[in-house]
Motif scaffolding. Structure first.
Motif, PDB file in Angstrom:
ATOM      1  N   THR A   6      70.926 -16.648  33.879  1.00 51.37           N
ATOM      2  CA  THR A   6      71.536 -15.508  34.570  1.00 51.37           C
ATOM      3  C   THR A   6      71.023 -15.400  35.994  1.00 51.37           C
ATOM      4  O   THR A   6      71.795 -15.206  36.943  1.00 51.37           O
ATOM      5  N   PHE A   7      69.726 -15.540  36.163  1.00 53.77           N
ATOM      6  CA  PHE A   7      69.134 -15.444  37.498  1.00 53.77           C
ATOM      7  C   PHE A   7      69.636 -16.574  38.402  1.00 53.77           C
ATOM      8  O   PHE A   7      69.918 -16.342  39.585  1.00 53.77           O
ATOM      9  N   LEU A   8      69.737 -17.768  37.861  1.00 50.59           N
ATOM     10  CA  LEU A   8      70.247 -18.885  38.659  1.00 50.59           C
ATOM     11  C   LEU A   8      71.690 -18.646  39.090  1.00 50.59           C
ATOM     12  O   LEU A   8      72.069 -18.948  40.228  1.00 50.59           O
ATOM     13  N   ASP A  10      60.526 -13.429  13.696  1.00 51.37           N
ATOM     14  CA  ASP A  10      60.445 -12.192  14.476  1.00 51.37           C
ATOM     15  C   ASP A  10      61.018 -12.410  15.874  1.00 51.37           C
ATOM     16  O   ASP A  10      61.192 -13.544  16.340  1.00 51.37           O
ATOM     17  N   TYR A  11      61.274 -11.282  16.548  1.00 47.66           N
ATOM     18  CA  TYR A  11      61.809 -11.367  17.908  1.00 47.66           C
ATOM     19  C   TYR A  11      60.893 -12.177  18.825  1.00 47.66           C
ATOM     20  O   TYR A  11      61.359 -12.933  19.670  1.00 47.66           O
ATOM     21  N   ILE A  12      59.579 -12.039  18.647  1.00 45.12           N
ATOM     22  CA  ILE A  12      58.646 -12.748  19.509  1.00 45.12           C
ATOM     23  C   ILE A  12      58.783 -14.258  19.366  1.00 45.12           C
ATOM     24  O   ILE A  12      58.574 -15.010  20.317  1.00 45.12           O
ATOM     25  N   GLU A  13      59.195 -14.707  18.186  1.00 51.21           N
ATOM     26  CA  GLU A  13      59.345 -16.140  17.942  1.00 51.21           C
ATOM     27  C   GLU A  13      60.647 -16.693  18.507  1.00 51.21           C
ATOM     28  O   GLU A  13      60.759 -17.893  18.741  1.00 51.21           O
ATOM     29  N   THR A  14      61.633 -15.830  18.708  1.00 58.74           N
ATOM     30  CA  THR A  14      62.915 -16.288  19.256  1.00 58.74           C
ATOM     31  C   THR A  14      63.041 -15.962  20.746  1.00 58.74           C
ATOM     32  O   THR A  14      64.120 -16.146  21.328  1.00 58.74           O
ATOM     33  N   MET A  15      61.951 -15.493  21.362  1.00 57.29           N
ATOM     34  CA  MET A  15      61.989 -15.133  22.771  1.00 57.29           C
ATOM     35  C   MET A  15      62.330 -16.291  23.710  1.00 57.29           C
ATOM     36  O   MET A  15      62.959 -16.074  24.745  1.00 57.29           O
ATOM     37  N   PRO A  16      61.937 -17.538  23.415  1.00 55.32           N
ATOM     38  CA  PRO A  16      62.301 -18.625  24.336  1.00 55.32           C
ATOM     39  C   PRO A  16      63.798 -18.712  24.610  1.00 55.32           C
ATOM     40  O   PRO A  16      64.198 -19.003  25.740  1.00 55.32           O
ATOM     41  N   ALA A  17      64.631 -18.444  23.601  1.00 53.69           N
ATOM     42  CA  ALA A  17      66.082 -18.475  23.818  1.00 53.69           C
ATOM     43  C   ALA A  17      66.508 -17.374  24.776  1.00 53.69           C
ATOM     44  O   ALA A  17      67.321 -17.588  25.695  1.00 53.69           O
ATOM     45  N   ALA A  18      65.937 -16.167  24.595  1.00 55.77           N
ATOM     46  CA  ALA A  18      66.265 -15.051  25.499  1.00 55.77           C
ATOM     47  C   ALA A  18      65.786 -15.344  26.916  1.00 55.77           C
ATOM     48  O   ALA A  18      66.487 -15.039  27.896  1.00 55.77           O
ATOM     49  N   HIS A  19      64.617 -15.956  27.036  1.00 54.95           N
ATOM     50  CA  HIS A  19      64.104 -16.307  28.362  1.00 54.95           C
ATOM     51  C   HIS A  19      64.998 -17.351  29.032  1.00 54.95           C
ATOM     52  O   HIS A  19      65.239 -17.287  30.245  1.00 54.95           O
ATOM     53  N   ALA A  20      65.481 -18.307  28.262  1.00 59.59           N
ATOM     54  CA  ALA A  20      66.366 -19.341  28.821  1.00 59.59           C
ATOM     55  C   ALA A  20      67.664 -18.717  29.343  1.00 59.59           C
ATOM     56  O   ALA A  20      68.130 -19.048  30.444  1.00 59.59           O
TER      57      ALA A  20
END
Length: 554
Positions: free
Chosen positions: A331-333, A316-326
């Motif tokens: 992007t922020f950096l 599920d999307y919730i399980e792949t969220m670490p990649a999106a957060h990275a």
């Protein structure tokens, strides 16, 4: 804002846009008004914090929260008394069973719990009373969307055993037991709204503000024929607002399909590096596109892969969220690094304000993204407040951009008018020169030929276009002094007397006096005065040497 719209309409209608000085109001009245509004604002906040809660004050002392004793029936057959709400060690995919005995005086209409990506089943006295699972509501994904589940009850259920079964297929929320409510359904919703309205209201406001921002930016872009940064900020706001509304505990009463809204939260989080990169890259005039373009590509690729995994039921999307957060952190950096370089090089106040707003927003997003791993739900209030601050700063920045555009357009209009006046003046001078030549049958067309010869020779000498145009205009006027020479002398068929020749030689001085106040043509007075000179030339007379030759050619 109204002034901007007014100027935009005038620009579209082809009218000249002028910046009018605003009418100055009485400062004392303005200050008094601001002081009164500040006092009213402080009073309102104070009474809300310190005053009695009139909305949910209940003299009977009735509690919406169910405070019974709960027992966890473990898979190994043992039992454990637990506190609710709480979180316990339960493996993903394993059903957590908790039981409680309803009080003998139980007389509530519903009992409810919030599912955190969990399938929920209510059993009363061993009979299934209410069930909520993913397969009954949507086709894709393993987990049910988080929502409140209401099970109907009555006084007939008093003293009976209530059994709750909670099942989730992700370790993020396995073992989570949320607060259990009992009472009237409307009372429960009122209680929930009272404790969660801030995030929902701010998210809804930002959602509508983002729509207005996008449409207004597109309209300004059409009128002024340029791309405004506010459009990309509007998309960032839209994604942030969808995240906030989707994370709101009241989402199931905001939209018909709460599961779709919950899924949109994850999609927005995965795609938000795109408008952020476009926004910052556009602010910096594309100087760092080699940094932000790969980030956009990676974010899109991550979205495609995660969507395939979600649709196929692998993760599920919730399980792949670490990649999106990275990707979001990268992007922020990149934003912080590029803006710091820009500010260090330019030290602009507007850049400093934008960097400040972006920094607050990014820190808020990071805080709420990380809190997902430690909390059951996130309200999005911090992101909402930060986005509003960034919007305010960007509105000021955009107003400055529009002001510069209007000033540039005004200057272009003034330059255009000046050029038209200059062209008209030159044409009148040339017409005057042609009229003068009409008096002299002997030299008819002479000025035109001088201008052509002069330009041909000067071009061979490497003069630039500005000098060539100046030379051509001066050549057309070099004999303008003949206007003061009598026609009898100009058109005399026989040889001129010495006195007549002296008179005709005066046309250079007369022409120089006529053109002494003309600034449209550089050195025109000098050229007209000296175009018959054959003496050695000073440095200031070198360009008139060309006229001395060309003007003596027939």
């Amino acid at each position: 804002m109204l002034i901007l719209i007014y100027n935009a309409i005038n620009k579209w209608r082809g009218k000249t846009i002028l910046i009018r000085k605003p009418y100055k109001t009485n400062k004392n009245i303005s200050r008094l008004f601001y002081i009164l509004m500040m006092i009213i604002f402080v009073w309102f906040i104070g009474i809300q914090i310190l005053g009695p809660d009139e909305q949910f004050f209940d003299q009977s002392g009735h509690s919406i929260i169910y405070n019974g004793t709960f027992t966890w029936k473990k898979s190994d057959g043992t039992k454990q008394n637990i506190s609710v709400p709480g979180r316990y060690k339960v493996p993903a995919k394993q059903t957590m069973i908790i039981t409680t005995t309803l009080p003998d005086d139980y007389n509530e209409n519903v009992i409810a719990i919030r599912s955190s990506l969990q399938d929920v089943r209510f059993y009363i006295d061993g009979k299934l009373r209410k069930e909520y699972n993913a397969k009954s509501l949507h086709r894709f994904g393993k987990n049910s969307a988080s929502r409140y589940i209401f099970c109907n009850t009555s006084s007939a259920d008093a003293g009976k055993e209530l059994c709750l079964e909670l099942t989730t297929y992700t370790s993020n929320y396995s073992g989570v037991v949320n607060t259990i409510y009992c009472g009237d359904q409307m009372q429960i919703w009122s209680y929930i709204f009272n404790h969660n309205f801030s995030g929902t209201v701010i998210g809804s406001f930002i959602f509508f503000a983002s729509i207005v921002t996008i449409l207004f930016s597109i309209a300004l872009g059409i009128v002024y024929k340029t791309k405004f940064n506010m459009e990309y900020l509007g998309w960032c706001m839209l994604m942030g607002s969808v995240w906030m509304i989707g994370e709101s505990k009241m989402r199931q009463i905001l939209v018909p399909n709460a599961s779709g809204l919950a899924t949109s939260c994850f999609i927005m989080l995965m795609l938000c590096p795109l408008p952020i990169s476009l926004y910052v890259n556009n602010l910096q005039k594309g100087k760092y596109k080699k940094i932000f373009q790969p980030i956009c590509f990676i974010a899109l690729l991550n979205f495609i892969i995660c969507t395939i995994l979600h649709l196929t039921g692998v993760a599920d999307y919730i399980e792949t969220m670490p990649a999106a957060h990275a990707i979001l952190i990268i992007t922020f950096l990149a934003v912080i690094l590029t803006f710091w370089i820009r500010y260090w090089n330019h030290r602009s106040r507007s850049d400093c304000l934008l960097f400040f707003g972006l920094l607050i927003t990014m820190l808020s997003v990071i805080f709420e993204a990380i809190s997902v791993y430690y909390k059951v739900s996130v309200s999005g209030v911090f992101v909402g407040i930060a986005i509003l601050i960034l919007l305010f700063i960007n509105v000021i920045y955009t107003i400055h951009i529009i002001r510069d555009i209007i000033k540039r357009q005004q200057q272009e209009e003034l330059d255009k008018r000046k050029k038209n006046i200059e062209d008209m003046s030159l044409q009148l001078m040339q017409m005057l020169s042609t009229t003068i030549e009409a008096k002299d049958e002997y030299t008819k067309g002479h000025s035109h030929r001088v201008a052509e010869y002069s330009v041909l020779i000067a071009r061979e000498l490497g003069w630039n276009e500005k000098e060539l145009n100046n030379l051509k205009n001066a050549a057309h006027l070099h004999d303008i002094g003949k206007i003061a020479i009598p026609d009898t002398i100009l058109n005399k068929p026989s040889k001129l007397s010495e006195e007549e020749f002296s008179i005709i030689k005066e046309h250079t001085i007369i022409g120089a006096n006529i053109l002494k106040n003309i600034s449209l043509i550089d050195h025109v007075q000098e050229i007209v005065r000296n175009h018959h000179e054959h003496d050695p030339y000073t440095k200031s007379q070198r360009k008139s040497r060309l006229f001395n030759w060309a003007s003596n050619q027939k």
